[in-house]
Scaffold this motif. Sequence first.
Motif, mmCIF file in Angstrom:
data_model
loop_
_atom_site.group_PDB
_atom_site.id
_atom_site.type_symbol
_atom_site.label_atom_id
_atom_site.label_comp_id
_atom_site.label_asym_id
_atom_site.label_seq_id
_atom_site.Cartn_x
_atom_site.Cartn_y
_atom_site.Cartn_z
ATOM 1 N N ARG A 26 0.654 -1.215 0.191
ATOM 2 C CA ARG A 26 0.079 -0.106 -0.055
ATOM 3 C C ARG A 26 0.931 1.567 0.019
ATOM 4 N N ILE A 28 1.693 5.074 0.687
ATOM 5 C CA ILE A 28 1.390 5.905 1.961
ATOM 6 C C ILE A 28 2.380 7.478 1.569
ATOM 7 N N THR A 60 -7.056 9.811 5.164
ATOM 8 C CA THR A 60 -7.058 8.771 6.257
ATOM 9 C C THR A 60 -5.804 8.590 6.826
ATOM 10 N N VAL A 62 -3.314 6.219 8.357
ATOM 11 C CA VAL A 62 -2.682 4.912 8.434
ATOM 12 C C VAL A 62 -2.110 4.631 9.837
ATOM 13 N N GLU A 76 -2.738 7.959 3.797
ATOM 14 C CA GLU A 76 -2.984 7.438 2.749
ATOM 15 C C GLU A 76 -2.361 8.449 1.661
ATOM 16 N N ASP A 139 -7.201 12.927 -4.634
ATOM 17 C CA ASP A 139 -6.903 11.298 -5.032
ATOM 18 C C ASP A 139 -6.859 11.417 -6.508
#
Length: 254
Positions: A26, A28, A60, A62, A76, A139
């Motif tokens: 993922r 980040i 968000t 993390v 994120e 995003d």
Amino acid sequence: MTKSFSHKLDHGGYGSVYRGNMRNGREIAVKMLKGIEGDGEQFMNEVASISRTSHVSIVTLVGYCLQGSKRALLYEYMPNGSLERYTFGSNSTEGEDSLSWDKLFDIVKGIARGLEYLHAGCNTRIVHFDIKPHNILLDQDFCPKISDFGLAKLCRQKESRISIARARGTIGYIAPEVFSRNYGPVGSKADVYSYCMLVLEMVGARKKIDGSTDDNSSKYFPQWLDENLDQFCGLTTSEISSSDTTEVLRNALF
């Protein structure tokens, strides 16, 4: 995780942000804070505030890290960076990184939904106190997410006034009551004022009106708007193709 901090995304007075990957792959953004003094109030503010949120228009968290004097926040990853890159007041070249008016309108609505959630949707009301293009991240689909809660204040939903020891925020976006109590008590409307300044920044085209003025971007925006209102309205009404967007802007201005 960050490959020895080799990919810097952003930097500022708070520290630097680096791109990284978790073990599961993922992506980040790792925000390394610098100059932490005392008990690290700004760091704890950000963790306490954002950990209470869960909304499509809020970035968000993390995870976070405290090791000695080091402080890090893991968010994120937002591939399209901050809204500042796409505003007319930015340093981008004419036409570069531009967004359609309809897309900008969608971003404006998304930010408004995020603020509504912070002010009325959480069990504990959160007042951000630093709404500006730099703190709105985009995003992969250009959906906006409010970020950077270092100056945020928490209060009960029934409380309409907030006690702050000193002014907080960014010049040009700070509500009058935040730096002078002569304008009334401080509350969640301070974020609404900052939001309005952000919207006007998005459509104001300060760079287009007077690109030859070196200190144009450093002017206090409400003062600038008052001095250039006729030019501002002429530019926005002539350049916006969407009738819906034009109507909203006219209502907002007048």
